[in-house]
Design a protein around this motif. Sequence first.
Motif, PDB file in Angstrom:
ATOM      1  N   LYS A 300     -55.218   4.699   0.167  1.00  0.00           N
ATOM      2  CA  LYS A 300     -54.052   4.339   0.993  1.00  0.00           C
ATOM      3  C   LYS A 300     -54.047   2.834   1.293  1.00  0.00           C
ATOM      4  CE  LYS A 300     -53.679   8.440   3.996  1.00  0.00           C
ATOM      5  NZ  LYS A 300     -53.850   8.813   5.410  1.00  0.00           N
ATOM      6  N   LEU A 301     -55.230   2.315   1.673  1.00  0.00           N
ATOM      7  CA  LEU A 301     -55.317   0.889   2.017  1.00  0.00           C
ATOM      8  C   LEU A 301     -55.018   0.010   0.802  1.00  0.00           C
ATOM      9  CD1 LEU A 301     -58.497   0.993   4.307  1.00  0.00           C
ATOM     10  CD2 LEU A 301     -56.105   0.765   5.027  1.00  0.00           C
ATOM     11  N   GLU A 302     -55.561   0.413  -0.348  1.00  0.00           N
ATOM     12  CA  GLU A 302     -55.326  -0.358  -1.577  1.00  0.00           C
ATOM     13  C   GLU A 302     -53.840  -0.344  -1.939  1.00  0.00           C
ATOM     14  OE1 GLU A 302     -59.713   0.216  -3.660  1.00  0.00           O
ATOM     15  OE2 GLU A 302     -58.035   1.405  -4.415  1.00  0.00           O
ATOM     16  N   PHE A 303     -53.205   0.803  -1.734  1.00  0.00           N
ATOM     17  CA  PHE A 303     -51.776   0.903  -2.045  1.00  0.00           C
ATOM     18  C   PHE A 303     -50.979  -0.056  -1.161  1.00  0.00           C
ATOM     19  CE2 PHE A 303     -47.492   2.385  -1.608  1.00  0.00           C
ATOM     20  CZ  PHE A 303     -47.166   2.895  -2.856  1.00  0.00           C
ATOM     21  N   GLY A 308     -47.300  -3.699  -0.240  1.00  0.00           N
ATOM     22  CA  GLY A 308     -46.722  -4.205   1.004  1.00  0.00           C
ATOM     23  C   GLY A 308     -45.993  -3.140   1.802  1.00  0.00           C
ATOM     24  N   ARG A 309     -46.291  -1.870   1.558  1.00  0.00           N
ATOM     25  CA  ARG A 309     -45.721  -0.788   2.379  1.00  0.00           C
ATOM     26  C   ARG A 309     -46.711   0.379   2.417  1.00  0.00           C
ATOM     27  NH1 ARG A 309     -44.073   3.580  -0.707  1.00  0.00           N
ATOM     28  NH2 ARG A 309     -43.706   3.112  -2.894  1.00  0.00           N
ATOM     29  N   LYS A 310     -46.471   1.278   3.396  1.00  0.00           N
ATOM     30  CA  LYS A 310     -47.356   2.451   3.518  1.00  0.00           C
ATOM     31  C   LYS A 310     -47.057   3.434   2.389  1.00  0.00           C
ATOM     32  CE  LYS A 310     -48.818   1.586   7.852  1.00  0.00           C
ATOM     33  NZ  LYS A 310     -50.214   1.206   8.044  1.00  0.00           N
ATOM     34  N   PRO A 311     -48.091   4.070   1.850  1.00  0.00           N
ATOM     35  CA  PRO A 311     -47.827   5.082   0.821  1.00  0.00           C
ATOM     36  C   PRO A 311     -47.459   6.427   1.436  1.00  0.00           C
ATOM     37  CG  PRO A 311     -50.181   4.906   1.214  1.00  0.00           C
ATOM     38  CD  PRO A 311     -49.528   3.903   2.139  1.00  0.00           C
ATOM     39  N   LYS A 338     -58.957  15.649   8.140  1.00  0.00           N
ATOM     40  CA  LYS A 338     -59.538  14.302   8.233  1.00  0.00           C
ATOM     41  C   LYS A 338     -58.494  13.254   7.805  1.00  0.00           C
ATOM     42  CE  LYS A 338     -63.992  12.721   8.491  1.00  0.00           C
ATOM     43  NZ  LYS A 338     -64.084  12.421   9.835  1.00  0.00           N
ATOM     44  N   ILE A 339     -57.762  13.544   6.733  1.00  0.00           N
ATOM     45  CA  ILE A 339     -56.737  12.599   6.267  1.00  0.00           C
ATOM     46  C   ILE A 339     -55.680  12.412   7.359  1.00  0.00           C
ATOM     47  CG2 ILE A 339     -54.888  12.233   4.561  1.00  0.00           C
ATOM     48  CD1 ILE A 339     -56.605  13.810   2.531  1.00  0.00           C
ATOM     49  N   LEU A 340     -55.299  13.520   7.989  1.00  0.00           N
ATOM     50  CA  LEU A 340     -54.272  13.427   9.032  1.00  0.00           C
ATOM     51  C   LEU A 340     -54.793  12.685  10.265  1.00  0.00           C
ATOM     52  CD1 LEU A 340     -52.571  16.938   8.781  1.00  0.00           C
ATOM     53  CD2 LEU A 340     -51.828  14.772   7.771  1.00  0.00           C
ATOM     54  N   GLN A 341     -56.084  12.898  10.580  1.00  0.00           N
ATOM     55  CA  GLN A 341     -56.681  12.163  11.713  1.00  0.00           C
ATOM     56  C   GLN A 341     -56.663  10.660  11.468  1.00  0.00           C
ATOM     57  OE1 GLN A 341     -60.654  13.728  12.045  1.00  0.00           O
ATOM     58  NE2 GLN A 341     -59.928  15.607  13.014  1.00  0.00           N
ATOM     59  N   ASN A 342     -56.893  10.272  10.184  1.00  0.00           N
ATOM     60  CA  ASN A 342     -56.922   8.843   9.838  1.00  0.00           C
ATOM     61  C   ASN A 342     -55.522   8.264   9.625  1.00  0.00           C
ATOM     62  OD1 ASN A 342     -59.703   8.904   9.788  1.00  0.00           O
ATOM     63  ND2 ASN A 342     -59.846   9.269   7.580  1.00  0.00           N
ATOM     64  N   ALA A 343     -54.501   9.101   9.755  1.00  0.00           N
ATOM     65  CA  ALA A 343     -53.147   8.669   9.386  1.00  0.00           C
ATOM     66  C   ALA A 343     -52.695   7.483  10.232  1.00  0.00           C
ATOM     67  CB  ALA A 343     -52.177   9.829   9.553  1.00  0.00           C
ATOM     68  N   ASN A 344     -51.944   6.611   9.586  1.00  0.00           N
ATOM     69  CA  ASN A 344     -51.431   5.432  10.282  1.00  0.00           C
ATOM     70  C   ASN A 344     -49.984   5.234   9.819  1.00  0.00           C
ATOM     71  OD1 ASN A 344     -51.170   3.063  11.642  1.00  0.00           O
ATOM     72  ND2 ASN A 344     -52.503   1.860  10.271  1.00  0.00           N
ATOM     73  N   ASN A 345     -49.149   6.185  10.235  1.00  0.00           N
ATOM     74  CA  ASN A 345     -47.718   6.154   9.912  1.00  0.00           C
ATOM     75  C   ASN A 345     -47.360   6.403   8.458  1.00  0.00           C
ATOM     76  OD1 ASN A 345     -46.732   5.728  12.510  1.00  0.00           O
ATOM     77  ND2 ASN A 345     -47.321   3.559  12.376  1.00  0.00           N
TER      78      ASN A 345
END
Length: 405
Positions: A300-303, A308-311, A338-345
């Motif tokens: 996600k971070l690499e994307f 320049g936008r959230k995946p 875990k993925i949902l806990q780490n979610a950032n929009n």
Amino acid sequence: MNKKPQVVMIGLGYIGLPTAALIAQNKTYVHGVDINSKVVETINAGKIHIVEPELDLAVASAVKNGYLKADTVPVEANTYLIVVPTPFKAKNEPDISFVESATKAILPLLKKDDLYIIESTSPIGTTEKMMQLIYSERPELEGMLNIAYCPERVLPGNVMYELVHNDRVIGGVDEESTEKALSFYKQFIKGDLHRTNARTAEMCKLVENSSRDVQIAFANELSLICDKAGINVWELIELANKHPRVNILQPGCGVGGHCIAVDPYFIVADYPMESKIIGKAREINNYKSFWCAEKVQTAKLEFELAHGRKPSVAIMGLAFKPNIDDLRESPAKYIAQKILQNANNEKHYIVEPNIDVHNIFKLTDYTEAAKNADIVVFLVAHDEFKALELNEDKIVLDFCGVFRK
Ligand code: SAJ
């Protein structure tokens, strides 16, 4: 029902109910006991409360013919089968309190020559412990009962067939008990029946599932090494398995279910110093799930850095293994959480084609999720997923070999 029951089955769950139905099909009167009165009502209405092919017909006919009756309390019989859960307390220590309370419930009913069998997955020594409990409360019966342990080894989804056809290991506290238990199972089982003692039979069940856990841990460890080394683990395993005496299992996103991910702890809890590989395999398989969740986070971070936008992310599969709807002890469910806990929009699509609705996850159709997401994460190799055609621009994290050649 109206005849005196020959068998009392304590615990009418995933194993107890099919076994009760099988015995009843053989025209042996079975008095099934469960602490849950809803379960008792359902069974007495000729219906079932669990999902298992062919079980519905077996129970309906056994109840209709009067060979199976459910109740919340036991009655007097000749054979008592204990098929209750053995869950965990804190720190992964097995909890045999259900086996104990089932044994206490039948204590006053026991008489000379009765057969008492535990089928529940149990720590080594449980059968002897229950024997001591029985004889301390009923000292006049000492040495007069037949006491044995006989684990089942059926695969959920194929229980009615495997109950009859699988081999069984039967271990009595003495030879007479083993023989009595063997004659009992011989009435309904076509597989071979193997004699041993109670402790070996207890350990045998734990070892079967630990063996599979250790072998899967080996495959999972290879997948971590291959990821670093830039090697396709699926191709590697396929090639290594061309060796006539090598048979490596498949890596995945961890090990789930209510048996393989659990039973090894029964050994580790009692023999922590000795069970090094068994304990380590549990750690590796648990770590694999954590590692998968971390990989998604990195993707996600690499994307975001690159675009320049959230995946948007599709999480493909929640079940504990392919083509089932069972989410118990599921590593895929853990990773999704875990993925949902780490979610950032980011937008997340959660997919489980074998389930229509879920009380925590909002589910999306698998084709729609795969079409809309930037990152597609495969956690379970369900058959549906194998036919998906994904656009080249998608980032695919295939943790379970959906697209392996
Ligand atoms: N898995 C892998 N790679 C593999 C094979 C399996 O990662 O190559 C994973 C699955 O995805 C799943 C887990 O292992 O998460 C367990 O699946 P499974 O199909 O191996 O086993 P279960 O839990 O459905 O049933 C097992 C069986 N035990 C063995 O195969 C030794 C069954 O015979 C037992 O009766 C059952 O546990 C039980 O009740 O103990």
